[in-house]
Design a protein around this motif. Structure first.
Motif: not given
Length: 498
Positions: A352-355, A360-375, A377-386
């Protein structure tokens, strides 16, 4: 050596992925000493070379098709095949001698794929014509056969190590002679089994090493390409590069302990345990899913930008974006897909809140991933709209916080799970942020920061609880099976897509 006639084969997703690494259009090649072979055996050939600039080096692939009359004897087939391979070797040596890029030969793999196709007797109705007319009629008949039957009749054949030991003895220590030869069926089988470009590259190195050992020892190190691929995929060497990346991530303080999945899979390979096959299936499944997902993400962005001005100037960028997503090993893809599949298991409050989960890539040390799971709660700070309007800023912030001299790309995935009529859909926002290389001064500061961390300074934990659970797992704990939920990987087109 020769088996039954077959039709078509599927080379898997890797064949399509290689297209984004193609540097130029295919080049038609004229091979020396082939004209007399064509006339004598009523044969015809086409040869095209493809130049792929892979992240680990250059792949120069020559696709050779030999068209033969259907009644050609096995002895004549072998004669034509041998002559064709020798013609390629002669052409390759001339090309190598004239090349000005000899210093980079160690970064190049030369591959020949031989496809033997049968057609109706292309010259039977024109036996009284001149040689030139024979060649012209042969071309016309081949095209006619293609139009009548879209599925070509192919001869299943092979080369393997013994062929180079007994039939075609070459000096494998000579760069000009380091030609790796595969039949069309074997090449399709290899690309289907390996699935990723980086593992194809490493297999070619493994294959070349086995050929050299066979020629020097006079003992065949493998009986077939299928057996060698199985041997390669069953070797613990498959994880060496991922282990190197894993150690570097620990050194940089990005993670506190070895990746438990990597430890489990490596031990299973070394001990040849029963779980090794299960892990291999998980990696193969994840590689396919990531290929589908990556292609769809890029196609969605491309489709939405097509209508905009200046789209022609952006086409090369699409290829670079796609390379960043597809330049991942099967294990690296496994970790990314596994993170996605963990989401439905999270506590409802967290969903509900999102997280955020850092991977990190295990093939290339220079590539990093950030996976944002939208909350949810549409009014939350981690919502897709925000979050969605700020993906670029998030990528830039992460780039400044990661103390890595090798860092070159941050990839942000904004993930929204949508349930509809019992189905679960995944809607993903994509942002790929290039990162400038560090200056010498920045590298020095990075080292100072690392020393301070090692002295007991408070470490900045950029990983959320989900990633921490992964590190806390016991090394021998099995990796969860991937298909926990049913996902529709088609990304719905949206007007608000970045």
């Amino acid at each position: 050596m020769f088996n039954s006639i077959t039709g078509t084969s599927d080379g898997g997703y890797l064949v399509n992925e290689l297209a984004c690494y193609l540097q130029t259009d295919a080049l038609d090649i004229a091979l020396p000493n082939m004209q007399m072979i064509e006339i004598r055996y009523k044969a015809h050939y086409t040869a095209r070379q493809y130049h792929y600039h892979l992240p680990l080096g250059k792949l120069q692939l020559l696709a050779l098709i030999l068209y033969l009359p259907s009644e050609t004897s096995l002895a004549n087939i072998e004669t034509v095949r041998m002559a064709a391979v020798k013609a390629v070797l002669a052409w390759q040596k001339t090309k190598t001698d004239s090349s000005q890029d000899k210093d980079n030969q160690a970064l190049v793999y030369d591959v020949l794929v031989v496809d033997i196709q049968f057609s109706e007797d292309a010259n039977s109705s024109n036996n009284n014509n001149s040689d030139n007319n024979d060649e012209h009629n042969n071309d016309n008949n081949i095209e006619h056969n293609r139009q009548r039957n879209q599925l070509p009749k192919r001869l299943k054949h092979e080369f393997a190590a013994r062929y180079f030991m007994e039939n075609l003895v070459v000096d494998m220590s000579d760069h000009a002679q380091r030609l790796q030869v595969f039949s069309w069926h074997d090449w399709c089988s290899i690309t289907l089994a390996l699935q990723t470009s980086c593992e194809l590259w490493r297999f070619l190195g493994y294959h070349l090493d086995q050929l050299q050992r066979s020629v020097s020892s006079h003992v065949a190190s493998f009986e077939s390409e299928d057996m060698l691929v199985t041997q390669f995929l069953s070797s613990a060497l498959l994880f060496d590069h991922a282990i190197t990346i894993d150690n570097a991530l620990i050194k940089y303080g990005i993670q506190q302990a070895p990746n438990s999945a990597l430890v489990a899979m490596t031990l299973a390979q070394k001990n040849k345990s029963q779980t090794a096959q299960m892990y291999q299936q998980h990696r193969q499944q994840a590689a396919t899913l990531w290929s589908q997902l990556s292609t769809q993400m890029i196609q969605t962005v491309s489709a939405e930008l097509t209508a905009q001005a200046g789209i022609e100037s952006l086409k090369p960028q699409f290829s670079l974006w796609q390379q960043q997503l597809l330049d991942e090993s099967a294990f690296s893809r496994h970790e990314l897909i596994r993170t996605l599949y963990r989401h439905p298991k999270q506590e409802l409050a967290l969903q509900k809140t999102g997280y955020v989960v850092h991977q990190h890539s295990y093939e290339n040390l220079g590539r990093h991933y950030v996976l944002i799971f939208y909350g949810q709660d549409l009014a939350g700070q981690n919502s897709k709209a925000a979050i969605q309007p700020n993906l670029q800023q998030i990528a830039q912030d992460v780039a400044t916080r990661l103390p890595m001299a090798e860092l070159h790309h941050i990839i942000i995935l904004g993930i929204d799970f949508i349930s509809d009529a019992g189905e679960t859909f995944m809607d993903i926002d994509l942002w790929i942020q290039p990162v400038n290389n560090m200056t010498q001064r920045e590298r020095q500061l990075t080292k100072q920061i690392q020393r301070l961390k090692q002295q007991g300074a408070e470490q900045q934990d950029i990983q959320q609880p989900v990633a921490k659970k992964q590190a806390d797992k016991k090394p021998n704990e099995p990796v969860n099976d991937l298909p926990q939920i049913r996902l529709n990987l088609s990304i719905p087109a949206r007007k608000d897509k970045l």
